[in-house]
Design a protein around this motif. Sequence first.
Motif, mmCIF file in Angstrom:
data_model
loop_
_atom_site.group_PDB
_atom_site.id
_atom_site.type_symbol
_atom_site.label_atom_id
_atom_site.label_comp_id
_atom_site.label_asym_id
_atom_site.label_seq_id
_atom_site.Cartn_x
_atom_site.Cartn_y
_atom_site.Cartn_z
ATOM 1 N N ALA A 405 0.938 -1.463 -0.076
ATOM 2 C CA ALA A 405 0.108 0.240 -0.138
ATOM 3 C C ALA A 405 0.878 1.421 0.083
ATOM 4 O O ALA A 405 1.962 1.497 0.746
ATOM 5 C CB ALA A 405 -1.373 -0.136 1.236
ATOM 6 N N ASP A 406 0.630 2.234 -0.707
ATOM 7 C CA ASP A 406 1.323 3.836 -0.642
ATOM 8 C C ASP A 406 0.787 4.286 -0.303
ATOM 9 O O ASP A 406 1.409 5.200 0.541
ATOM 10 C CB ASP A 406 1.423 4.302 -2.284
ATOM 11 C CG ASP A 406 2.399 2.868 -3.768
ATOM 12 O OD1 ASP A 406 3.284 2.525 -2.244
ATOM 13 O OD2 ASP A 406 1.582 2.421 -4.135
ATOM 14 N N VAL A 407 -1.267 4.403 -0.014
ATOM 15 C CA VAL A 407 -2.104 5.470 -0.140
ATOM 16 C C VAL A 407 -3.037 4.495 0.933
ATOM 17 O O VAL A 407 -3.685 3.675 0.368
ATOM 18 C CB VAL A 407 -2.203 6.801 -1.203
ATOM 19 C CG1 VAL A 407 -3.549 7.360 -0.612
ATOM 20 C CG2 VAL A 407 -1.414 7.499 -1.948
ATOM 21 N N GLY A 408 -2.725 5.393 1.833
ATOM 22 C CA GLY A 408 -4.351 4.508 3.080
ATOM 23 C C GLY A 408 -6.053 4.679 2.658
ATOM 24 O O GLY A 408 -6.509 5.157 1.873
ATOM 25 N N ALA A 409 -6.750 4.938 3.701
ATOM 26 C CA ALA A 409 -8.125 4.576 3.605
ATOM 27 C C ALA A 409 -7.727 5.992 4.318
ATOM 28 O O ALA A 409 -7.618 6.684 5.166
ATOM 29 C CB ALA A 409 -8.795 4.278 4.788
#
Length: 622
Positions: A405-409
């Motif tokens: 993952a590069d960008v979370g929720a």
Amino acid sequence: MSYSGADYDYDYDDEGGIIDPVKLLTICFGLGVWLVWRRYYSILNRAIYFKIPPPIQIKDTWTATKLPQPSLEAHLNIDGLLPNFPLPDRKYITAYDPATAYHLDTILADSEEQIQRKVMHAYEAQKKWAATPFDDRRRVMRSLKKWLVDNQETCAKVACRDTGKTMLDAALGEIITTCSKLDWLINHGESALSPESRRNNLIMFYKSSWVQYEPLGVVAAITSWNYPLHNAWSPIIAALFAGNSVVLKCSEHVIWSTTWFVQAIKECLKACGHDEELVQLVCCYPEDAEALTKNALVRHITFIGSERVGRLVAQAATEYLTPVTLELGGKDPAIILPSTDLDKWISLLMRGVYQNAGQNCIGIERILVHESQYDELFKMFTERADKLRPGHSLKSPGDGVAPAADVGAMVSGERFPGLQHALAAAVEQGAVQTVGGEPWRHPYLEQGTYFKPTVLGDVNPESDVAQHELFAPIALIMKYDTIDQAVEIANGTRYGLGASVFGPVRDDCIKVAKRLQCGMVAVNDFGVFYLNQDLPFGGTKYSGYGRFGGPEGLRALTNVKAIVVDRWGWAIQTSIPAVLDYPIRSVTQSWDFISGMVGFLYADAWRTRIDALMKMIKASGR
């Protein structure tokens, strides 16, 4: 070799210098005393060990329950998740992981009476704490820093579980920033709060003046959800170091993680021999927070959050004229000056936009680039953003797999329709969208609240998407023709929090930085003004007022008291000349005396001063 005489008996050193045995013994004794004192001081101020068990929800063995429709509505009861709280007249807060929809906990919200009781506990505990020396307060800070460094992975996982962010974003925004603040308090906090001597003027030459920074008592902090560790610890440790007790009301979105983070501070206080009641955590919805904001015992409020709620807090605080520091929204611009090496800075720009899924108060919300480099930068952003992988850093319970993952929720999906509407309206006004623009469905975490990283170019500076804070992983790229136009666009919103200026010539960047209407600017960088905790943090215009961070922020949590005393009380003190004493003998005579004094003390020309002195003498002798 030695020399003996009637009055001297010295030894020479090997280079011919004279060694005084008494002086040598004195130096050795002083060195010994210093070493003993350093050892004692080191023991006295060493970090105290304490521990707190990590929550089960971050472990691979945790059996998770997935919520069908994640919600933060009061009284939520899904599949019997409230077995321990059978109180129908009370509100509950349901905590869940936005990246997975896993249920974390359901917590009974505080009533108005409970909030008032917590404030009172803090009030009573602060009386003793206010008298603690700075060494004791430093020991608490040092102990917290050691614990945080030793448990950084656990703390990052707790923050990720409650917000859906990635471990990297937690490390940058939670761990490093908090360690930086603790370090500054340990090394410079006492200096910022020590009594400060002030200058005197001629009329006060016989006085000595200084300023003392004294604890206020109970202070409150109402904080946002985007950085649960740092937003909780930062106001707490500042308040404690200033000699206050503190009541924290965190966002209901992160009550689960904040409870654990605050418990760590309480355990630290107990381990160091202090009252854990100094720190109180309030668990409630915003509509119930007036029990804190309208409380006579609360003497300062720090608010971090939206402009709308900030206004309500400021209005409530007028009930008892409680001072407020407001850190509200931002629409931070990044101005890229002509001929800038875009390859050099593209990674910083990407981090500034997409860190923490764009949920960053000092994130880059607008990128202003010269029209000669617009196409190149727009292509760079499109190619890079399209490769970003939304996801979760933590292993899923049961399978032990942590997808890349590069960008979370985002913390909630409630804003998704509004974001999509704003983007669609911008496209209708001529903007070009190449990537993203909609929620993203994770193949394994179907109910996670992910928004696809988005790139929007040719944005109209007057459009809603360019004027309002998005707080989302959306890059807005605008072109400008002249530097004056770039500055006008950058200053053309209601906000004024942070900004960045990138360019090949430092002095040119500084000139632009000075023209920006904001509280903080980074030159050829992004957001680093917060890593230096000696700097004040805050904004102007609709981004709020007041500062936290640095000496200014720490002193804002104190009563700034001026003290004036006689410098030579045995020789000279303030006296009232007969011409001014009550009852006044002559209004004309007293006026001549005072006007002569003003002329003598403050006139520019010496001839005028001499005439004024003669006028004083004449008036006093009548």
